[in-house]
Design a protein around this motif. Structure first.
Motif, PDB file in Angstrom:
ATOM      1  N   HIS A 263      -8.106   5.855  -7.777  1.00  0.00           N
ATOM      2  CA  HIS A 263      -8.997   4.802  -7.472  1.00  0.00           C
ATOM      3  C   HIS A 263      -9.997   4.297  -8.433  1.00  0.00           C
ATOM      4  CE1 HIS A 263      -8.138   5.434  -2.758  1.00  0.00           C
ATOM      5  NE2 HIS A 263      -7.752   6.508  -3.079  1.00  0.00           N
ATOM      6  N   ALA A 264     -10.423   4.689  -9.095  1.00  0.00           N
ATOM      7  CA  ALA A 264     -11.682   4.382 -10.159  1.00  0.00           C
ATOM      8  C   ALA A 264     -10.627   3.627 -11.447  1.00  0.00           C
ATOM      9  CB  ALA A 264     -12.078   5.390 -10.559  1.00  0.00           C
ATOM     10  N   ALA A 265      -9.542   3.654 -10.856  1.00  0.00           N
ATOM     11  CA  ALA A 265      -8.855   2.409 -12.656  1.00  0.00           C
ATOM     12  C   ALA A 265      -8.593   1.454 -12.403  1.00  0.00           C
ATOM     13  CB  ALA A 265      -7.507   3.588 -12.983  1.00  0.00           C
ATOM     14  N   LYS A 266      -8.346   1.263 -10.480  1.00  0.00           N
ATOM     15  CA  LYS A 266      -8.914  -0.249 -10.276  1.00  0.00           C
ATOM     16  C   LYS A 266      -9.295  -0.943 -10.835  1.00  0.00           C
ATOM     17  CE  LYS A 266      -6.145   0.773  -5.754  1.00  0.00           C
ATOM     18  NZ  LYS A 266      -6.002   1.043  -4.548  1.00  0.00           N
TER      19      LYS A 266
ATOM     20  N   ASP B 254      -0.111  -0.506  -4.580  1.00  0.00           N
ATOM     21  CA  ASP B 254      -1.567  -0.318  -4.263  1.00  0.00           C
ATOM     22  C   ASP B 254      -1.760   1.025  -3.622  1.00  0.00           C
ATOM     23  OD1 ASP B 254      -4.382  -0.234  -3.443  1.00  0.00           O
ATOM     24  OD2 ASP B 254      -4.392  -1.822  -1.910  1.00  0.00           O
ATOM     25  N   HIS B 255      -2.338   2.429  -4.786  1.00  0.00           N
ATOM     26  CA  HIS B 255      -1.981   3.358  -3.713  1.00  0.00           C
ATOM     27  C   HIS B 255      -3.456   3.940  -3.300  1.00  0.00           C
ATOM     28  CE1 HIS B 255       1.356   4.717  -6.411  1.00  0.00           C
ATOM     29  NE2 HIS B 255       1.016   3.709  -7.282  1.00  0.00           N
TER      30      HIS B 255
ATOM     31  N   GLN C  50       0.924  -1.357  -0.418  1.00  0.00           N
ATOM     32  CA  GLN C  50       0.219   0.180   0.277  1.00  0.00           C
ATOM     33  C   GLN C  50       1.012   1.624   0.535  1.00  0.00           C
ATOM     34  OE1 GLN C  50      -2.849   0.522   3.157  1.00  0.00           O
ATOM     35  NE2 GLN C  50      -3.766  -1.932   2.660  1.00  0.00           N
ATOM     36  N   VAL C  51       0.495   2.687  -0.479  1.00  0.00           N
ATOM     37  CA  VAL C  51       1.607   3.039  -0.987  1.00  0.00           C
ATOM     38  C   VAL C  51       0.575   4.920  -0.357  1.00  0.00           C
ATOM     39  CG1 VAL C  51       2.546   5.318  -2.245  1.00  0.00           C
ATOM     40  CG2 VAL C  51       2.338   2.835  -2.924  1.00  0.00           C
TER      41      VAL C  51
ATOM     42  N   LYS D  38      -2.896  -3.136 -12.094  1.00  0.00           N
ATOM     43  CA  LYS D  38      -1.377  -2.668 -12.267  1.00  0.00           C
ATOM     44  C   LYS D  38      -1.934  -1.325 -13.076  1.00  0.00           C
ATOM     45  CE  LYS D  38       0.949  -6.475 -12.730  1.00  0.00           C
ATOM     46  NZ  LYS D  38       2.120  -7.602 -13.790  1.00  0.00           N
ATOM     47  N   GLU D  39      -3.732  -1.597 -13.664  1.00  0.00           N
ATOM     48  CA  GLU D  39      -3.402  -0.249 -14.263  1.00  0.00           C
ATOM     49  C   GLU D  39      -3.624   0.811 -13.541  1.00  0.00           C
ATOM     50  OE1 GLU D  39      -4.348  -3.649 -17.375  1.00  0.00           O
ATOM     51  OE2 GLU D  39      -4.850  -2.676 -14.977  1.00  0.00           O
ATOM     52  N   SER D  40      -4.326   0.788 -12.958  1.00  0.00           N
ATOM     53  CA  SER D  40      -4.117   1.908 -11.251  1.00  0.00           C
ATOM     54  C   SER D  40      -3.108   2.112 -11.425  1.00  0.00           C
ATOM     55  CB  SER D  40      -4.830   1.298 -10.042  1.00  0.00           C
ATOM     56  OG  SER D  40      -4.480   2.200  -8.939  1.00  0.00           O
ATOM     57  N   GLU D  41      -1.719   1.518 -11.253  1.00  0.00           N
ATOM     58  CA  GLU D  41      -0.261   1.946 -10.036  1.00  0.00           C
ATOM     59  C   GLU D  41       0.385   2.866 -11.848  1.00  0.00           C
ATOM     60  OE1 GLU D  41       3.752   0.412  -9.861  1.00  0.00           O
ATOM     61  OE2 GLU D  41       1.922  -1.400  -9.112  1.00  0.00           O
TER      62      GLU D  41
END
Length: 215
Positions: free
Chosen positions: A92-95, A36-37, A5-6, A100-103
């Protein structure tokens, strides 16, 4: 897949350096660990982001880690992003499209601001960055427009105001251990935004150790 978690703010230069170092060390080690942002929204603590403070920190941290990619803001002052809540919400929405897409969206947004002077406060800029990153921008726009990730972002803030998170950046490992702003010591010469930070590397091996512990 293991995750670290970041907890960070997109306009925090210390987070930009630390995330860069983690990503470089991950590539060198070849470990399967995703970042994980989570949102540590400095503006919800301090008000709108002050450009003088951000500029002075970028100068100090840029000397410490040039490879991270820092440039002073080069666009008109009125385009400077005093808020990045929508960009954080987009991460967050990209999760929904994948961890990986969110990152990668988080990484691309940081690069867009720190290196390209793009106003990542703006919806269209966020969607443009998403498209350039290979993310489904139509799906992301739908998520932003109905606000489905906003409560998730604000739930992060409810954690950020507790003693569980010290500040940006903080890394939380799968075993529950955590570390705040690792590998760097800093002091200010003069007041924040009027003086300048003096930063020094203190622990060059922290990123490799953190990744090995997470994996």
């Amino acid at each position: 897949m293991n995750a670290i978690q970041v907890w960070s703010d997109l306009l925090c230069p210390f987070a930009h350096v630390a995330i860069h170092r983690l990503r470089v060390a991950r590539e060198q080690l070849g470990v399967d660990v995703v970042l994980d942002h989570h949102t540590f929204a400095l503006e919800l603590f301090n008000g709108p982001h002050p450009r003088p403070g951000t500029d002075s920190e970028a100068v100090g941290l840029g000397q410490l880690e040039p490879a991270a990619g820092f440039r002073l803001w080069s666009q008109p002052d009125w385009a400077y992003p005093s808020t990045v809540l929508l960009a954080a919400e987009a991460v967050h929405a990209a999760k929904e499209q994948g961890a990986k897409e969110s990152e990668e969206l988080d990484h691309a947004l940081r690069k867009a601001f720190w290196f390209e002077s793009r106003s990542i406060a703006h919806r269209q800029v966020i969607l443009d960055v998403a498209t350039e990153t290979g993310i489904d921008a139509i799906a992301l726009a739908a998520a932003l427009d109905d606000g489905r990730a906003r409560s998730i972002m604000m739930a992060d803030h409810a954690v950020a105001v507790t003693d569980a998170i010290q500040g940006s950046p903080q890394f939380v490992l799968p075993d529950g251990s955590s570390v705040h702003n690792p590998g760097i010591s800093v002091r200010w010469e003069g007041p924040f935004a009027a003086g300048y930070p003096i930063a020094a590397n203190t622990d060059p091996g922290w990123a490799e150790r953190l990744l090995k512990q997470a994996s």
